[in-house]
Enzyme design. Structure first.
Site, PDB file in Angstrom:
ATOM      1  N   HIS A 207      37.474  76.541  61.114  1.00 31.20           N
ATOM      2  CA  HIS A 207      37.556  77.255  60.303  1.00 31.20           C
ATOM      3  C   HIS A 207      36.163  76.982  59.682  1.00 31.20           C
ATOM      4  O   HIS A 207      35.354  77.793  59.035  1.00 31.20           O
ATOM      5  CB  HIS A 207      37.971  75.786  59.739  1.00 31.20           C
TER       6      HIS A 207
ATOM      7  N   ARG B 235      25.520  92.552  43.009  1.00 31.66           N
ATOM      8  CA  ARG B 235      26.953  91.329  42.580  1.00 31.66           C
ATOM      9  C   ARG B 235      27.662  91.164  44.761  1.00 31.66           C
ATOM     10  O   ARG B 235      28.090  90.164  45.272  1.00 31.66           O
ATOM     11  CB  ARG B 235      28.083  92.458  42.096  1.00 31.66           C
TER      12      ARG B 235
ATOM     13  N   TYR C   7      34.225  92.004  49.938  1.00 32.13           N
ATOM     14  CA  TYR C   7      34.257  93.260  49.355  1.00 32.13           C
ATOM     15  C   TYR C   7      33.771  93.780  47.992  1.00 32.13           C
ATOM     16  O   TYR C   7      33.378  93.081  47.036  1.00 32.13           O
ATOM     17  CB  TYR C   7      35.337  94.016  49.321  1.00 32.13           C
TER      18      TYR C   7
ATOM     19  N   ARG D 141      39.554  81.352  66.430  1.00 29.20           N
ATOM     20  CA  ARG D 141      39.623  80.324  65.823  1.00 29.20           C
ATOM     21  C   ARG D 141      38.471  78.925  64.864  1.00 29.20           C
ATOM     22  O   ARG D 141      38.878  77.821  66.176  1.00 29.20           O
ATOM     23  CB  ARG D 141      41.256  80.384  65.652  1.00 29.20           C
TER      24      ARG D 141
ATOM     25  N   LYS E 193      33.546  88.049  44.802  1.00 27.45           N
ATOM     26  CA  LYS E 193      34.549  89.088  45.520  1.00 27.45           C
ATOM     27  C   LYS E 193      35.010  88.916  46.914  1.00 27.45           C
ATOM     28  O   LYS E 193      34.625  89.473  47.252  1.00 27.45           O
ATOM     29  CB  LYS E 193      33.294  90.252  44.585  1.00 27.45           C
TER      30      LYS E 193
HETATM   31  N1  PDD Z   1      39.083  94.343  40.914  1.00 31.09           N
HETATM   32  N2  PDD Z   1      38.563  90.894  38.193  1.00 31.09           N
HETATM   33  C1  PDD Z   1      38.572  90.875  39.559  1.00 31.09           C
HETATM   34  C2  PDD Z   1      40.128  89.190  39.203  1.00 31.09           C
HETATM   35  C3  PDD Z   1      38.879  91.894  39.524  1.00 31.09           C
HETATM   36  O1  PDD Z   1      39.330  92.170  41.194  1.00 31.09           O
HETATM   37  C4  PDD Z   1      38.143  93.198  39.057  1.00 31.09           C
HETATM   38  C5  PDD Z   1      37.767  94.528  40.353  1.00 31.09           C
HETATM   39  C6  PDD Z   1      37.521  93.021  37.890  1.00 31.09           C
HETATM   40  C7  PDD Z   1      36.457  94.279  37.422  1.00 31.09           C
HETATM   41  O2  PDD Z   1      35.591  94.401  38.164  1.00 31.09           O
HETATM   42  P1  PDD Z   1      34.420  95.386  38.225  1.00 31.09           P
HETATM   43  O3  PDD Z   1      34.472  96.001  36.778  1.00 31.09           O
HETATM   44  O4  PDD Z   1      33.427  95.856  39.198  1.00 31.09           O
HETATM   45  O5  PDD Z   1      35.315  96.836  38.477  1.00 31.09           O
HETATM   46  C8  PDD Z   1      37.501  91.633  37.216  1.00 31.09           C
HETATM   47  C9  PDD Z   1      38.547  95.644  41.750  1.00 31.09           C
HETATM   48  C10 PDD Z   1      38.448  97.124  41.671  1.00 31.09           C
HETATM   49  C11 PDD Z   1      39.705  96.495  42.855  1.00 31.09           C
HETATM   50  O6  PDD Z   1      40.112  94.976  43.507  1.00 31.09           O
HETATM   51  O7  PDD Z   1      40.068  97.328  42.855  1.00 31.09           O
END
Ligand code: PDD
Length: 294
Positions: free
Chosen positions: A109, A56, A37, A107, A154
């Site tokens: 893995h 990213r 995401y 399903r 992410k």
């Molecule tokens: N979170 N570290 C983690 C684990 C995060 O989930 C986030 C962002 C950040 C900061 O990243 P950025 O500067 O790109 O927002 C660091 C988002 C906002 C979320 O999960 O909602």
């Protein structure tokens, strides 16, 4: 069930009301958290650091071997349509959420090849720090970083972050400051910065932290403002004896931590108060927002 918003969302090529959007129970995002995401802030309808968020998104997808279904221009088109819908509802500052999962399959893995990714996006009102939080800073608590060791992706599998954030919520705090093997990693959903003797320190950019879009921006702002910036292993003792502690994320922007585990952060007259480095990075952040959104 709580009331769901009736704003517009994007799902697999179509736009429709968020509360009516549906995906299959066999979606690998539902079954395995097999997806990624992005969260992009948009101020007054303009997306901040769009190119960096796209880069990213691409990196996260590559790690999971999921093809990127759209070009950056197509993503921008989707984001703008969702933002415009929220604007008609009077929402000024927004967060655009994009999620891509591997898709729907029986399903198993092992990653099935050739699936059609499930693509979802929505825009929500951005909940920025309150004036009270800006003026006085926020409380955080320390916690062990028990998340997996691919925190640089992410990924939508966020149970570790959810459990970590709940530790903060249960303690009446805004965020956790996590340590892995005695060294600072990050917050549950933000990066953490340590200021000592004018030097802004953060952890190395490796697989143990998510490189926030604000991560690079802080580096840039330090350079502009002549502040020394170091990325290295930061010990718990250094965090506990910091002059200032800061959080950064899309919604927190740059936010001062003024108590950690109930103890005031900093020294002397500034003890327990937001510090000058945070104030100047925050001002730089606002100038960057004004200058660089598209
Ligand atoms: N979170 N570290 C983690 C684990 C995060 O989930 C986030 C962002 C950040 C900061 O990243 P950025 O500067 O790109 O927002 C660091 C988002 C906002 C979320 O999960 O909602």
């Amino acid at each position: 069930m709580t009331d769901l918003p009736d704003s517009l969302c994007f799902l697999d090529g179509d736009y429709g009301p968020l509360r009516e959007a549906r995906v299959s129970v066999l979606d690998r995002g539902f079954i395995f958290g097999d997806g990624i995401y992005e969260v992009l802030p948009a101020y007054g309808g303009r997306v901040f650091r769009f190119a960096e968020h796209m880069a990213r998104l691409e990196r996260s997808l590559r790690e999971l071997r999921i093809p990127n279904p759209f070009s950056p221009d197509e993503w921008l088109g989707i984001a703008r349509r969702l933002i415009a819908d929220q604007q008609t509802r009077g929402v000024h500052d927004q967060l655009v959420y994009i999620q891509i999962t591997r898709g729907v399959a029986p399903r198993d893995h092992v990653m099935p090849p050739g699936l059609q990714p499930t693509v979802f996006a929505m825009a929500n009102p951005m909940k920025l720090a309150t004036p009270e939080q800006r003026a006085h800073g926020v409380a955080c608590v320390t916690a062990d970083d028990f998340r997996w060791r691919k925190a640089h992706i992410k990924a939508t599998s966020l149970l570790g972050s959810v459990m970590a954030r709940q530790i903060a919520a249960d303690a009446g705090a805004v965020e956790v400051v996590m340590f892995r093997d005695g060294f600072l990693s990050e917050g549950a959903s933000s990066n953490v910065w340590v200021v000592k003797d004018g030097v802004v320190m953060g952890p190395p950019k490796d697989n143990l932290v998510l490189e926030g879009i604000r991560f690079g921006l802080i580096e840039e702002l330090c350079r502009q403002q002549g502040l020394r910036h170091e990325l290295r292993r930061v010990t718990r003792a250094e965090v506990l004896s910091a002059d200032e502690l800061l959080l950064s994320s899309a919604t927190k922007e740059v936010l001062p931590i003024t108590t950690l585990d109930g103890a005031p952060v900093g020294h002397g007259a500034q003890r327990g108060q937001p510090g000058p480095v945070c104030a100047s990075l925050y001002a730089g952040y606002q100038r960057a927002v004004a200058a660089q959104s598209i």
